[in-house]
Write a protein that holds these residues in place. Structure first.
Motif, short mmCIF file in Angstrom:
data_model
loop_
_atom_site.label_atom_id
_atom_site.label_comp_id
_atom_site.label_asym_id
_atom_site.label_seq_id
_atom_site.Cartn_x
_atom_site.Cartn_y
_atom_site.Cartn_z
N CYS A 1 0.86 -1.17 0.00
CA CYS A 1 0.00 0.00 0.00
C CYS A 1 0.91 1.24 0.00
N ALA A 2 0.51 2.28 -0.73
CA ALA A 2 1.33 3.49 -0.81
C ALA A 2 0.45 4.73 -0.82
N ALA A 3 1.00 5.82 -0.32
CA ALA A 3 0.26 7.10 -0.26
C ALA A 3 1.07 8.19 -0.95
N ARG A 4 0.34 9.02 -1.70
CA ARG A 4 0.98 10.12 -2.42
C ARG A 4 0.37 11.42 -1.95
N GLN A 5 1.20 12.32 -1.44
CA GLN A 5 0.69 13.59 -0.93
C GLN A 5 1.07 14.76 -1.84
N SER A 6 1.96 14.54 -2.79
CA SER A 6 2.52 15.65 -3.55
C SER A 6 1.65 16.09 -4.71
N SER A 7 0.63 15.30 -5.04
CA SER A 7 -0.20 15.65 -6.18
C SER A 7 -1.54 14.96 -6.07
N TRP A 8 -2.54 15.53 -6.75
CA TRP A 8 -3.87 14.92 -6.76
C TRP A 8 -3.98 13.87 -7.87
N LEU A 9 -2.95 13.77 -8.72
CA LEU A 9 -3.03 12.87 -9.85
C LEU A 9 -2.97 11.40 -9.42
N VAL A 10 -3.82 10.59 -10.02
CA VAL A 10 -3.78 9.15 -9.81
C VAL A 10 -2.65 8.62 -10.69
N ASP A 11 -1.60 8.15 -10.07
CA ASP A 11 -0.31 7.96 -10.74
C ASP A 11 0.18 6.53 -10.61
N PRO A 12 0.64 5.90 -11.68
CA PRO A 12 1.13 4.53 -11.61
C PRO A 12 2.63 4.40 -11.32
N THR A 13 3.32 5.50 -11.08
CA THR A 13 4.77 5.46 -10.91
C THR A 13 5.14 5.30 -9.45
N PRO A 14 5.79 4.19 -9.09
CA PRO A 14 6.13 3.97 -7.67
C PRO A 14 6.94 5.12 -7.06
N GLY A 15 7.84 5.71 -7.82
CA GLY A 15 8.70 6.76 -7.29
C GLY A 15 7.97 8.03 -6.92
N ASP A 16 6.73 8.16 -7.37
CA ASP A 16 5.94 9.37 -7.06
C ASP A 16 5.16 9.25 -5.77
N TYR A 17 5.24 8.11 -5.11
CA TYR A 17 4.53 7.90 -3.85
C TYR A 17 5.48 8.15 -2.68
N ASP A 18 4.92 8.75 -1.64
CA ASP A 18 5.74 9.26 -0.55
C ASP A 18 5.85 8.32 0.65
N PHE A 19 4.84 7.51 0.88
CA PHE A 19 4.83 6.64 2.05
C PHE A 19 4.44 5.23 1.61
N TRP A 20 5.05 4.25 2.28
CA TRP A 20 4.83 2.85 1.92
C TRP A 20 4.62 2.00 3.17
N GLY A 21 3.79 0.97 3.01
CA GLY A 21 3.65 -0.01 4.06
C GLY A 21 4.72 -1.08 3.94
N GLN A 22 4.65 -2.07 4.81
CA GLN A 22 5.64 -3.15 4.84
C GLN A 22 5.31 -4.27 3.87
N GLY A 23 4.09 -4.33 3.41
CA GLY A 23 3.70 -5.34 2.44
C GLY A 23 2.98 -6.52 3.07
N THR A 24 2.15 -7.18 2.26
CA THR A 24 1.48 -8.40 2.67
C THR A 24 1.59 -9.39 1.51
N GLN A 25 1.92 -10.64 1.85
CA GLN A 25 2.21 -11.63 0.82
C GLN A 25 0.92 -12.27 0.31
N VAL A 26 0.82 -12.35 -1.01
CA VAL A 26 -0.28 -13.06 -1.67
C VAL A 26 0.34 -14.18 -2.49
N THR A 27 -0.13 -15.40 -2.23
CA THR A 27 0.36 -16.56 -2.97
C THR A 27 -0.83 -17.28 -3.58
N VAL A 28 -0.79 -17.47 -4.89
CA VAL A 28 -1.87 -18.13 -5.61
C VAL A 28 -1.34 -19.44 -6.17
#
Length: 125
Positions: free
Chosen positions: A96-123
């Motif tokens: 999960c990631a949060a972007r505070q620098s812009s209102w744009l819905v953005d697919p670029t990971p580097g444009d997000y400011d905060f990140w969680g630790q992650g949760t594993q999904v195995t299919v």
């Protein structure tokens, strides 16, 4: 500063469903564009879905369109990712990631400011 905590990952058979949740700390959640990303071992982090501050706009990677749905509840500081018709290739660590620098819905990971630790999904196939 925003802290993000993901939950809901696990092991599921192909064709099954999972719902990921992310809870954010603080009182500024509604000011952030929120996104879900994933990263498999040996691969780059890739965009999955994102949602605008008010939830009125969403964006999805082509690989998950029609199967995944992103949503948010600003009153509860949460963003969710409903994943249906899961495939083995969806196996990954989901962030999960949060972007505070812009209102744009953005697919670029580097444009997000905060990140969680992650949760594993195995299919499994």
């Amino acid at each position: 500063q925003v802290q993000l905590v993901e939950s809901g990952g696990g092991l599921v058979q192909a064709g099954g469903s999972l719902r990921l949740s992310c809870v954010a700390s603080g009182r500024t959640f509604s000011r952030h564009v929120m996104g879900w990303f994933r990263q498999a071992p040996g691969k780059e982090r890739e965009f999955v879905a994102a949602i605008s501050r008010a939830g009125s706009a969403t964006s999805y990677a082509d690989s998950v369109k029609g199967r995944f749905t992103i949503s948010r509840d600003n009153a509860k500081n949460t963003v969710a990712l409903q994943m249906n018709s899961l495939k083995p290739e969806d196996t990954s660590l989901y962030y999960c990631a949060a972007r505070q620098s812009s209102w744009l819905v953005d697919p670029t990971p580097g444009d997000y400011d905060f990140w969680g630790q992650g949760t594993q999904v195995t299919v499994s196939s």
